[in-house]
Scaffold this motif. Sequence first.
Motif, short mmCIF file in Angstrom:
data_model
loop_
_atom_site.label_atom_id
_atom_site.label_comp_id
_atom_site.label_asym_id
_atom_site.label_seq_id
_atom_site.Cartn_x
_atom_site.Cartn_y
_atom_site.Cartn_z
N MET A 1 -5.66 3.63 -70.95
CA MET A 1 -6.26 2.52 -70.20
C MET A 1 -5.82 2.59 -68.73
N VAL A 2 -6.80 2.48 -67.84
CA VAL A 2 -6.50 2.54 -66.41
C VAL A 2 -5.82 1.26 -65.97
N GLU A 3 -4.71 1.39 -65.28
CA GLU A 3 -3.98 0.24 -64.80
C GLU A 3 -4.60 -0.29 -63.50
N TYR A 4 -4.09 -1.43 -63.06
CA TYR A 4 -4.63 -2.09 -61.87
C TYR A 4 -4.64 -1.14 -60.67
N ALA A 5 -3.52 -0.43 -60.45
CA ALA A 5 -3.43 0.47 -59.30
C ALA A 5 -4.52 1.53 -59.34
N GLY A 6 -4.81 2.05 -60.53
CA GLY A 6 -5.86 3.06 -60.66
C GLY A 6 -7.23 2.52 -60.32
N ARG A 7 -7.52 1.28 -60.75
CA ARG A 7 -8.82 0.68 -60.44
C ARG A 7 -8.94 0.41 -58.94
N LEU A 8 -7.85 -0.08 -58.35
CA LEU A 8 -7.88 -0.37 -56.92
C LEU A 8 -8.11 0.92 -56.13
N LYS A 9 -7.41 1.98 -56.49
CA LYS A 9 -7.58 3.25 -55.78
C LYS A 9 -8.99 3.79 -55.96
N ALA A 10 -9.56 3.65 -57.15
CA ALA A 10 -10.92 4.13 -57.39
C ALA A 10 -11.92 3.38 -56.51
N ALA A 11 -11.73 2.07 -56.41
CA ALA A 11 -12.63 1.26 -55.58
C ALA A 11 -12.49 1.63 -54.11
N MET A 12 -11.25 1.85 -53.65
CA MET A 12 -11.03 2.23 -52.25
C MET A 12 -11.63 3.60 -51.96
N ASP A 13 -11.44 4.54 -52.87
CA ASP A 13 -12.00 5.88 -52.68
C ASP A 13 -13.52 5.85 -52.64
N ALA A 14 -14.12 5.02 -53.49
CA ALA A 14 -15.57 4.93 -53.54
C ALA A 14 -16.16 4.38 -52.24
N ARG A 15 -15.39 3.53 -51.57
CA ARG A 15 -15.88 2.91 -50.32
C ARG A 15 -15.35 3.60 -49.07
N GLY A 16 -14.42 4.56 -49.27
CA GLY A 16 -13.84 5.23 -48.13
C GLY A 16 -12.94 4.33 -47.31
N VAL A 17 -12.22 3.44 -47.98
CA VAL A 17 -11.37 2.45 -47.31
C VAL A 17 -9.92 2.90 -47.37
N THR A 18 -9.21 2.80 -46.26
CA THR A 18 -7.80 3.17 -46.20
C THR A 18 -6.91 1.98 -46.56
N VAL A 19 -5.63 2.25 -46.75
CA VAL A 19 -4.67 1.20 -47.05
C VAL A 19 -4.63 0.18 -45.91
N THR A 20 -4.60 0.68 -44.68
CA THR A 20 -4.56 -0.20 -43.51
C THR A 20 -5.79 -1.08 -43.44
#
Length: 225
Positions: A1-20
């Motif tokens: 099961m994908v944890e919260y961090a994995g879902r967040l990273k997937a969403a950021m990668d899909a949108r091309g959004v950085t941490v900042t």
Amino acid sequence: MVEYAGRLKAAMDARGVTVTQLANGIGSSYQAVKRVLDGLSKAFSAANNAKAAAFLAVSPDWLATGAGAMAMHERRAEPVDLDDNPDYPAIKFYPDWRISAGASGFALEYDDGGGSPIVFQRQWFERNGFRPEKLFAVRVGNSSMEPGLFHDDVVVVNTDQKTPKDGVVFAVDYEGEMVIKRLVRDSGQWWLTSDNADQKRYPRKLCDDHCKLLGEVVHKQSQRI
């Protein structure tokens, strides 16, 4: 099961959004977002989860629990336009236009293309009375302002504010070189001072006709905790 961090990273990668960009978009800190991505914090709070989901155009339920489809309305959402979004005005960021924290021996590098913009929620600008077009962001070039600012920290400069203030940090054109210093009023004169305790290495400089204030430093982003 994908944890919260994995879902967040997937969403950021899909949108091309950085941490900042995400941190600014939800009104949080770089460190807080990074802790979630690194699994050091289990998840965002409910409020920040909702903000992050809105910013990333994903389902808040999916982000929080993994239930349902990733994108809202069970379709792939369009990427957030960071360059022309009235809800998230962008600030130009010049990664190769570096502010040196010293007052000599540093050549400026300016990349006219700039880097990925830094975005803030519209309310941040309104609350502080800032105009996005009058702000720019650059990196700090050395360690003379430690411990407040470290090498490679990013600062936002407000070019609307060029009136000298005692004890306030400004970006300054000093003899043709961009530096970042704290202004101090002493004996009827303005001085450029460093926060670093090593005053022999970073002595104060008189802010006279060779000194031009470029703008007040109004925000910093740092990976230092």
